[in-house]
Each structure stands twice: as C-alpha cells, then as structure tokens.
Write an enzyme that holds these catalytic residues in place. Sequence first.
Site, short mmCIF file in Angstrom:
data_model
loop_
_atom_site.label_atom_id
_atom_site.label_comp_id
_atom_site.label_asym_id
_atom_site.label_seq_id
_atom_site.Cartn_x
_atom_site.Cartn_y
_atom_site.Cartn_z
N LYS A 1 -0.40 -34.27 -39.36
CA LYS A 1 -0.58 -33.47 -38.12
C LYS A 1 -0.11 -34.04 -36.91
O LYS A 1 -0.40 -35.40 -36.79
CB LYS A 1 -2.27 -32.93 -38.25
N TYR B 1 -7.76 -31.14 -33.80
CA TYR B 1 -8.86 -30.93 -34.62
C TYR B 1 -9.81 -30.09 -33.98
O TYR B 1 -10.53 -29.42 -35.02
CB TYR B 1 -9.62 -32.38 -34.76
P1 NAD Z 1 1.66 -45.66 -35.89
O1 NAD Z 1 2.37 -45.76 -34.69
O2 NAD Z 1 0.69 -46.83 -36.47
O3 NAD Z 1 2.70 -45.46 -37.11
C1 NAD Z 1 4.20 -45.08 -36.62
C2 NAD Z 1 5.08 -45.38 -37.68
O4 NAD Z 1 6.48 -44.89 -37.58
C3 NAD Z 1 5.20 -47.00 -37.59
O5 NAD Z 1 5.52 -47.55 -38.89
C4 NAD Z 1 6.73 -46.89 -36.99
O6 NAD Z 1 7.55 -48.21 -37.23
C5 NAD Z 1 7.35 -45.74 -37.61
N1 NAD Z 1 8.46 -45.32 -36.54
C6 NAD Z 1 9.74 -44.88 -37.04
N2 NAD Z 1 10.58 -44.60 -35.87
C7 NAD Z 1 9.76 -44.74 -34.78
C8 NAD Z 1 9.73 -44.51 -33.42
N3 NAD Z 1 10.99 -43.93 -32.95
N4 NAD Z 1 9.00 -44.66 -32.70
C9 NAD Z 1 7.67 -45.39 -33.02
N5 NAD Z 1 7.50 -45.28 -34.38
C10 NAD Z 1 8.44 -45.23 -35.15
O7 NAD Z 1 1.23 -44.20 -36.00
P2 NAD Z 1 0.01 -43.49 -36.91
O8 NAD Z 1 -1.21 -43.73 -36.22
O9 NAD Z 1 0.13 -44.28 -38.35
O10 NAD Z 1 0.28 -42.06 -36.90
C11 NAD Z 1 1.39 -41.48 -37.44
C12 NAD Z 1 1.44 -39.85 -37.87
O11 NAD Z 1 0.09 -39.76 -38.55
C13 NAD Z 1 1.14 -39.20 -36.56
O12 NAD Z 1 1.87 -37.96 -36.85
C14 NAD Z 1 -0.25 -39.11 -36.42
O13 NAD Z 1 -0.62 -37.93 -35.78
C15 NAD Z 1 -0.54 -38.87 -37.65
N6 NAD Z 1 -2.21 -39.41 -38.25
C16 NAD Z 1 -3.02 -38.47 -38.86
C17 NAD Z 1 -4.34 -38.96 -38.93
C18 NAD Z 1 -5.30 -38.11 -39.80
O14 NAD Z 1 -6.58 -38.34 -39.68
N7 NAD Z 1 -4.70 -36.93 -40.54
C19 NAD Z 1 -4.72 -40.24 -38.42
C20 NAD Z 1 -3.72 -41.23 -37.68
C21 NAD Z 1 -2.53 -40.64 -37.55
#
Ligand code: NAD
Length: 386
Positions: free
Chosen positions: A159, A242
């Site tokens: 999401k 949410y």
């Molecule tokens: P994060 O920043 O920790 O991870 C993002 C990942 O994408 C990293 O591994 C990064 O290297 C990679 N990436 C690839 N290309 C990139 C770019 N151009 N810029 C930045 N990063 C890049 O983020 P996250 O917290 O893991 O979130 C990722 C997704 O998951 C989001 O869409 C977020 O909304 C979703 N999420 C959902 C929940 C949930 O409870 N459902 C919780 C956290 C995150």
Amino acid sequence: MEQKGFFSGKGVYTRRQFVGQLSLMGIGGVAFAGLSSIGGCTSPSNQQAEQRTDQQQAQQKLGIALVGLGQYSEGQLGPALKDTDHCYLAGIVTGTPAKIDKWRRGYDIPEGNVYNYENFDTIADNPDIDIVYVVLPNAMHAEYTIRALQAGKHVICEKPMAVTVEDCDRMIAAAKEAGKLLSIGYRLHFEPHNIEMMRFGQEKRMGAIMHIMAENGMNGTEGWRLDKALAGGGPLMDVGIYCVQAARYTTGMEPIAVTAEEGTKTDPETFKEVEESLTWQMEFPGGVTALCKTSYSESMNLLRAEAEHGWAKLEPAYPYSGIQGETSEGEMDCEGVNQQALQMDDFAIAIKENRPTPVPGEMGRQDVKILQAIYKAMETGQRVEV
Ligand code: NAD
C-alpha cells in the site's frame, strides 16, 4: 448477553485455524461483504478449518520473491515468511549487492533466485517463483507490479497501490490480461481486532454506525517518504491510508465526498514537497461521517466507531502487534496474530484454490481514488465528490 459474549470470546484462535477459516469464506471485492461468519475473536468451526489446512499443507508451498529489501521486507515480511504454511521466501530482487549474502544465508535462497532491477524480467523463466511481492517506494509499485504480471507471476503490491488511479487501472488490466491474481498488502484484514470492527459496523452489532474517528500518525520520517515524486504525497499516502481503509471497512460503505485541511508546517524545510499533517472528513451515505487525521510530526493511532446503541474502539488500531480493543460493553479479547504471515498465506491459498483475494487491486484502487479526492479537497478548500 449475546453481544457481550461475542466481544469477549475466549476461543484460542491459532494462525492456521484462522487462515483456514478465511479461505473457507472466500471473501472478495471492495464491499467487505460476507463477513458474518469470519472468525475474529471467536472460533466457530475450527475442526473443519483445521482439516482443510492440513490437506492444504500437504500440497507444495508457493515461492515468493520480495522486490525491495528495505525496512518492511527486512523487519516484517522476511521474518513472517518463516512462519507461513503455504508460501516461503524463494527469491529476492534488489539493487544493492551488499544485501544479497545476508538474505541468501538467512533464508537459504539459491544464487539463481537472486535478481536485480535490470534482469528482473527474466524471473519469468524461474519456476520457483510463483508470487512477486512489491515492497518499493510508492511511485515504483505500478512498474514492478506490471512487469511481474507480464512475467506470469501473481503479485502482492504494498500500500498505497500506486500514486495515481490511472496507474491502478493499468495494474488491474495487466493482472486480467495475464490471468494472475493481484492483491494489496492490507494486513489488517487478517487481524482479529480489526475484523471485530468490521463486524461491529457491518453487522450493526450495536445499531447502525453514525460516526467514525480515525487517526494515524508518527513523529518523524525521512528519505523517499518526503519526496513527492516517489511517495505521491505525505503522511496521507503512507499512514493516513489506514484511516481511509478503516472508515470503509467499519462502515462497509463507500464515501460520497470529502473535505480536507492541511495542518500548519512546523518544519517547512523538511516538508517542502509533501504535507506535514492533514485532517479530513469523509461523508458516507445516510449522513454517516468519518473524521480523520494523519501526521509525520505527531504519534497517534486510533479507530473509534459510534453506533446507535454503543461504541467500539481500537487504540492502538494499526500496528503490527499490540492492538487493543474495547467496546461500550467491555474489553475485546482477541488473539495477537502474525498479520503478515496470515495475509501471505491467505494469498497463497487463494491461488491454490483459484478463488479471489479478499484484498484485491480494486480495493487498492478505491483507496487511491479517495486519497486523490482528499488532496484535491486540501488544495482547493472545496468539498470534493469521490
Ligand atoms: P524502505 O525505504 O525501508 O525500503 C525501500 C526499498 O526500496 C529499499 O530497499 C530501497 O533500496 C529500494 N529502492 C529501490 N529504488 C529506490 C529509489 N529510487 N528510492 C528509494 N528506495 C529505492 O521503505 P519501506 O518502509 O520498506 O516501504 C516500502 C513499501 O512498503 C512502501 O510502499 C510502504 O508504503 C510499504 N509499507 C507497508 C507497510 C505495511 O504495514 N503494510 C509497512 C511499511 C511499509
């Protein structure tokens, strides 16, 4: 006191029984329909569910490849995939070679199941991978979801589904064309307290819902979440979604219109591209309203529903664990579950049984449509129809 018993059900609901129960129900679509016999805090027909899951377990686990090994993959999805019965972590897709060794060792991933963003499409030739799970910054969801579908894989996309409704449409069309399932990472549809809220509202346990309050915010963020091009917006896209979901699944209705007001920026430099905070109101049919709040500079985590003859509340409502619930008749007595494990197992079962997912792309599209209406209301100061 029938209702009291409902909310303080003492049934010990194991994760396997719970997934079995969900899979038996086969709920689908955006209307949150057919919830009446889904187990939440009570466990009505576990024997059947148990038998079913035993049979299913005998079948092969489906392989998942995580795309994007950031915080959510590392902290939640990877570990949850050690606790799933119907799927396992079979592959990874990363642009950071330094991460590969740790993941390969931690999850016993063969070298041939490691991809980067350039060779990602060759995943089509890998029979170990049944499901691609897109866990990238929001604006990248559409591209990788569509590429995965075109590679012949089922997809779970995190999401918010995408940053525009047009992207959501392209993703849904790609799934249809490929004949594959597309699901959004809405883990709370598998969480017993939130399921109790769905039942409270949709079954009118204490009369019809009149008003919802939903708040989700955190104090501080960084990186791509502050970059409008990658995030699509601020806390509304990230955690406010949410509240939109909660208002929809508690009322079981779709909003007609929204109004919204951006909060004052206390740190204009950090929040130069996206909102720092936002309050909005959603109008539902029959005069039902939802008052919602989100922020990147204030911690809050609430879902409260006022019905004709009582109320129900979750606080905190949306975290990975530690959700607490209460109604005007007493405390909710729900089991803690591994939400992500349940969510991924349910998707794997949906694929095996060739049934819809209860959290499909259409549900994600509707949320993105509502988020876009909220931003339009925020920018124009006008009431915007959804
Ligand atoms: P994060 O920043 O920790 O991870 C993002 C990942 O994408 C990293 O591994 C990064 O290297 C990679 N990436 C690839 N290309 C990139 C770019 N151009 N810029 C930045 N990063 C890049 O983020 P996250 O917290 O893991 O979130 C990722 C997704 O998951 C989001 O869409 C977020 O909304 C979703 N999420 C959902 C929940 C949930 O409870 N459902 C919780 C956290 C995150």
